[in-house]
Write a protein that holds these residues in place. Structure first.
Motif, PDB file in Angstrom:
ATOM      1  N   ARG A 102       0.876  -1.170   0.000  1.00 53.42           N
ATOM      2  CA  ARG A 102       0.000   0.000   0.000  1.00 53.42           C
ATOM      3  C   ARG A 102       0.912   1.219   0.000  1.00 53.42           C
ATOM      4  N   GLY A 104       1.586   5.035   0.839  1.00 49.56           N
ATOM      5  CA  GLY A 104       1.152   6.168   1.647  1.00 49.56           C
ATOM      6  C   GLY A 104       1.356   7.485   0.930  1.00 49.56           C
ATOM      7  N   ARG A 105       0.802   8.530   1.502  1.00 43.25           N
ATOM      8  CA  ARG A 105       0.939   9.839   0.874  1.00 43.25           C
ATOM      9  C   ARG A 105       2.148  10.583   1.426  1.00 43.25           C
ATOM     10  N   ARG A 245       1.147   8.267   8.746  1.00 46.24           N
ATOM     11  CA  ARG A 245       0.967   7.957   7.332  1.00 46.24           C
ATOM     12  C   ARG A 245       0.841   6.442   7.120  1.00 46.24           C
ATOM     13  N   GLU A 248      -2.776   5.401   8.254  1.00 48.72           N
ATOM     14  CA  GLU A 248      -3.850   5.791   7.349  1.00 48.72           C
ATOM     15  C   GLU A 248      -3.803   4.984   6.052  1.00 48.72           C
ATOM     16  N   ALA A 249      -2.612   4.554   5.634  1.00 45.33           N
ATOM     17  CA  ALA A 249      -2.519   3.695   4.444  1.00 45.33           C
ATOM     18  C   ALA A 249      -3.168   2.343   4.702  1.00 45.33           C
ATOM     19  N   ILE A 254      -6.484   7.399   2.221  1.00 43.35           N
ATOM     20  CA  ILE A 254      -5.479   8.130   1.454  1.00 43.35           C
ATOM     21  C   ILE A 254      -6.183   9.219   0.665  1.00 43.35           C
ATOM     22  N   HIS A 310      -0.725   8.297  -7.429  1.00 40.80           N
ATOM     23  CA  HIS A 310      -1.303   8.324  -6.104  1.00 40.80           C
ATOM     24  C   HIS A 310      -2.690   7.710  -6.045  1.00 40.80           C
TER      25      HIS A 310
END
Length: 331
Positions: A102, A104-105, A245, A248-249, A254, A310
């Motif tokens: 996954r 992340g941002r 981060r 949240e991923a 996201i 993204h």
């Protein structure tokens, strides 16, 4: 995927030995959070310095951690965060069958980063009240207008509510205004005490260049009090943000900005970059790359090409293992 996933931290890379040491120390800080926060942690670079991301991903895979969260250790979503890193990760899924990740941002903008930059500025305190101090926030600079706009946004957020006389923006590479021009603007606005705040995570060639250019300008303007704040640096607050981060991923939360992404929207002067095919960044320690392919020397970075990954439904196609330099297309 099965929870929890390992954490793969991906940095840009630097020719600065101090910068590499700070990155390594930061990865060690994150490793001390295992196994409570993450089952395993590794970190690597996409270019310029060791260890390459392929070694970091391989280290996780060989210890049985094929499911991972990859967090880009970048402050804004420019070419590296949008494409170079995701393309490198897709290549690792070819090298390690069964590997999933996954993505992340980027780290910023975030209140934690604003507080850290403010603390670095305050550390230069010479007793001048904040309302007599102007701040010049210096970003890396990019050919991605969205990334440059993010730096301007950070500068405004840094100014709001903190009491400084003003906060302006400058860039050290690839975008205007340059550092001397930013300082000159503040001088003409009446600034007498200026703190230059490099918006960088760790030491590097470009932060060093910020210092050099600031000192040169200050030497030509002895009537001004000009100092340079430290970079953000290895710290617990930054580790907390990476952990956020990561979390949240895993949760699937996201949220990235696509409205002004140069690879989705035909912004004035950048229409040719919509849907541009991409490929992984070149790294000297990765034998799959042609070291002379597309990357030019811009000191610590070459943000002349950017990418958009993204959202998974627009990710680059997985590279073929037998053609490691093939272009990565997108739907």
């Amino acid at each position: 995927m099965t929870d929890p996933q390992a954490l793969l931290v991906v940095g840009h890379g630097t020719r600065s030995t101090a910068g590499v040491a700070e990155f390594t120390a930061f990865i060690d800080r994150l490793k001390r959070r295992t196994p409570t926060a993450f089952p395993a942690v590794e970190g690597g670079f996409i270019e310029l310095s060791d260890p390459p991301v392929t070694d970091a991903a391989g280290a996780l895979a060989t210890t049985g951690h094929l499911d991972m969260v990859a967090v880009p250790l970048v402050l804004v979503a420019a070419g590296h965060g949008k494409g170079d890193i995701p393309a490198a990760l897709l290549r690792e899924t070819v090298r390690h069958p069964g590997m999933t990740y996954r993505y992340g941002r980027p780290l910023g903008p975030h209140p934690v980063l604003l507080d850290l930059v403010a603390a670095r500025v305050d550390a230069t305190d010479d007793g001048t009240p904040r309302d007599d101090v102007h701040v010049l926030l210096v970003g890396r600079g990019s050919t991605d207008p969205d990334a440059n706009a993010e730096i301007t946004k950070v500068a405004r957020l840094l100014w709001e509510g903190r009491g400084w006389a003003g906060v302006e923006t400058a860039f050290i590479s690839l975008a205007d205004p340059a550092v001397p021009a930013g300082l000159e603007r503040l001088r003409r606005l009446g600034a007498r005490r200026i703190v230059v705040a490099p918006y960088f995570l760790f030491s590097g060639i470009l932060p060093d260049r910020v210092v050099e250019q600031t000192r040169a300008y200050a030497a030509d303007h002895p009537e001004l009090a000009v100092t340079v704040a430290d970079v953000i640096g290895d710290c617990e607050e930054l580790a907390d943000l990476v952990e956020e981060r990561y979390a949240e991923a895993i949760a699937g939360d996201i949220r990235m900005n696509c409205d002004t992404c140069v690879y989705r929207v035909a912004l004035p002067g950048f229409g040719h970059r919509v849907g541009q095919p991409q490929r992984p960044h070149s790294h000297p320690a990765d034998g799959a790359h042609d070291h002379g392919d597309h990357h030019h020397d811009h000191g610590d970075h070459g943000d002349h090409h950017g990418h958009d990954d993204h959202h998974h439904d627009h990710a680059p196609a997985a590279p073929q293992a037998t053609t490691p330099d093939s272009s990565l297309g997108r739907r």
